[in-house]
Write a protein that holds these residues in place. Sequence first.
Motif, PDB file in Angstrom:
ATOM      1  N   ALA A 198      -3.589   6.541  -3.376  1.00 34.92           N
ATOM      2  CA  ALA A 198      -4.734   7.395  -3.071  1.00 34.92           C
ATOM      3  C   ALA A 198      -5.491   6.872  -1.865  1.00 34.92           C
ATOM      4  O   ALA A 198      -5.962   7.636  -1.017  1.00 34.92           O
ATOM      5  N   ALA A 199      -5.598   5.548  -1.766  1.00 34.06           N
ATOM      6  CA  ALA A 199      -6.328   4.950  -0.654  1.00 34.06           C
ATOM      7  C   ALA A 199      -5.605   5.157   0.672  1.00 34.06           C
ATOM      8  O   ALA A 199      -6.232   5.195   1.740  1.00 34.06           O
ATOM      9  N   THR A 200      -4.274   5.277   0.597  1.00 33.88           N
ATOM     10  CA  THR A 200      -3.493   5.436   1.830  1.00 33.88           C
ATOM     11  C   THR A 200      -2.961   6.858   1.993  1.00 33.88           C
ATOM     12  O   THR A 200      -2.113   7.119   2.847  1.00 33.88           O
ATOM     13  N   ALA A 201      -3.452   7.770   1.138  1.00 37.68           N
ATOM     14  CA  ALA A 201      -3.124   9.193   1.243  1.00 37.68           C
ATOM     15  C   ALA A 201      -1.620   9.448   1.162  1.00 37.68           C
ATOM     16  O   ALA A 201      -1.047  10.164   1.974  1.00 37.68           O
ATOM     17  N   THR A 202      -0.961   8.852   0.165  1.00 31.41           N
ATOM     18  CA  THR A 202       0.463   9.101  -0.037  1.00 31.41           C
ATOM     19  C   THR A 202       0.679   9.847  -1.349  1.00 31.41           C
ATOM     20  O   THR A 202      -0.202   9.904  -2.207  1.00 31.41           O
ATOM     21  N   ALA A 203       1.882  10.402  -1.512  1.00 28.17           N
ATOM     22  CA  ALA A 203       2.195  11.171  -2.713  1.00 28.17           C
ATOM     23  C   ALA A 203       2.323  10.300  -3.953  1.00 28.17           C
ATOM     24  O   ALA A 203       2.460  10.804  -5.051  1.00 28.17           O
ATOM     25  N   THR A 204       2.295   8.993  -3.775  1.00 30.53           N
ATOM     26  CA  THR A 204       2.367   8.093  -4.922  1.00 30.53           C
ATOM     27  C   THR A 204       1.207   8.307  -5.879  1.00 30.53           C
ATOM     28  O   THR A 204       1.314   8.076  -7.071  1.00 30.53           O
ATOM     29  N   SER A 205       0.087   8.776  -5.366  1.00 29.52           N
ATOM     30  CA  SER A 205      -1.151   8.688  -6.124  1.00 29.52           C
ATOM     31  C   SER A 205      -1.237   9.618  -7.321  1.00 29.52           C
ATOM     32  O   SER A 205      -1.693   9.211  -8.380  1.00 29.52           O
ATOM     33  N   THR A 206      -0.789  10.872  -7.192  1.00 30.62           N
ATOM     34  CA  THR A 206      -1.121  11.826  -8.245  1.00 30.62           C
ATOM     35  C   THR A 206       0.051  12.569  -8.873  1.00 30.62           C
ATOM     36  O   THR A 206      -0.126  13.189  -9.917  1.00 30.62           O
ATOM     37  N   ASP A 207       1.216  12.559  -8.311  1.00 29.64           N
ATOM     38  CA  ASP A 207       2.349  13.264  -8.906  1.00 29.64           C
ATOM     39  C   ASP A 207       2.726  12.588 -10.225  1.00 29.64           C
ATOM     40  O   ASP A 207       3.016  11.393 -10.260  1.00 29.64           O
TER      41      ASP A 207
END
Length: 297
Positions: free
Chosen positions: A232-241
Amino acid sequence: MTIAAPICSALSVPEEPLPGTAATAPGYVCLEVPSGWGRDVLDGTALGTELATELSARADAAGVRILFIRRPGRDVARPARTVLIARTEPGNTWCERLEVAEPAELLDVVPRVVAGPAPGLGAAVTDPVVLVCAHGKRDQCCAVQGRPIAAALGKQFGDAVWECSHTGGHRFAPSMILLPTGYTYGRLDAARSADAVRAAAEDQVYLPGLRGRSTWAAAGQVAEIAVRELGAATATATSTDVDAVTVDEAAGPIVRHRDGRAWRVDVGVRELPPRPASCGAAPKPVRPIVAEKVTAL
């Protein structure tokens, strides 16, 4: 220093972290019981001692968590009882809804929840199921803080919302579980609870108030959330999918992305002043597991 006060949820704020505090449960069986909950759902108060003992043994053997559920603000007995069964494992996550005439029917249901794919015992549930702890006989914080959240969510999401029995962690009330993923939340108000439900409907994970996915033990929950927050801090898809990452708990833990990336998460234990785990209980040491370092592999 030892903290002492009657309301346990007030004492866990602000320094006690939420990640790593979800109950570990690869599977859930939720039985509609409108009234008569004891302090523990399987203490014999609602189901009788013999059935409760056998159901507890089968649930423990299968790694399944038994919860009681009821409609917010209602206490209406019906001839048949709703049962929700769910598996939380990423890649094999499902939920089904069925009805039983007698609670004893659950004895055959419990072992099938984590035995493989969805067993087809009931209708597939495709929208998130919302369980808000309102177990007042277990802890007053759950009732006082949980019931208004359940009522507010019920107005927005209708029959998807249930009050439920003890989810673990009274001091994080109001506490909410979303099925079938088992993502568990704490300290949410009505607005943020609704945001979490809407995110789940889009197969996304809402990060504020997240305690963990009940698939994993505490260290795995902490590791997953640390990697998601990093994304989330780096704006990647890792954060919420929802299914973007899984946790290899035996490895340290290591969080693996489906695209092949991986992160090792070093975890440690923080020492906090003693406090009650439940309202009226004696203060005990609090040692939350925390993420100390995230290293890309």
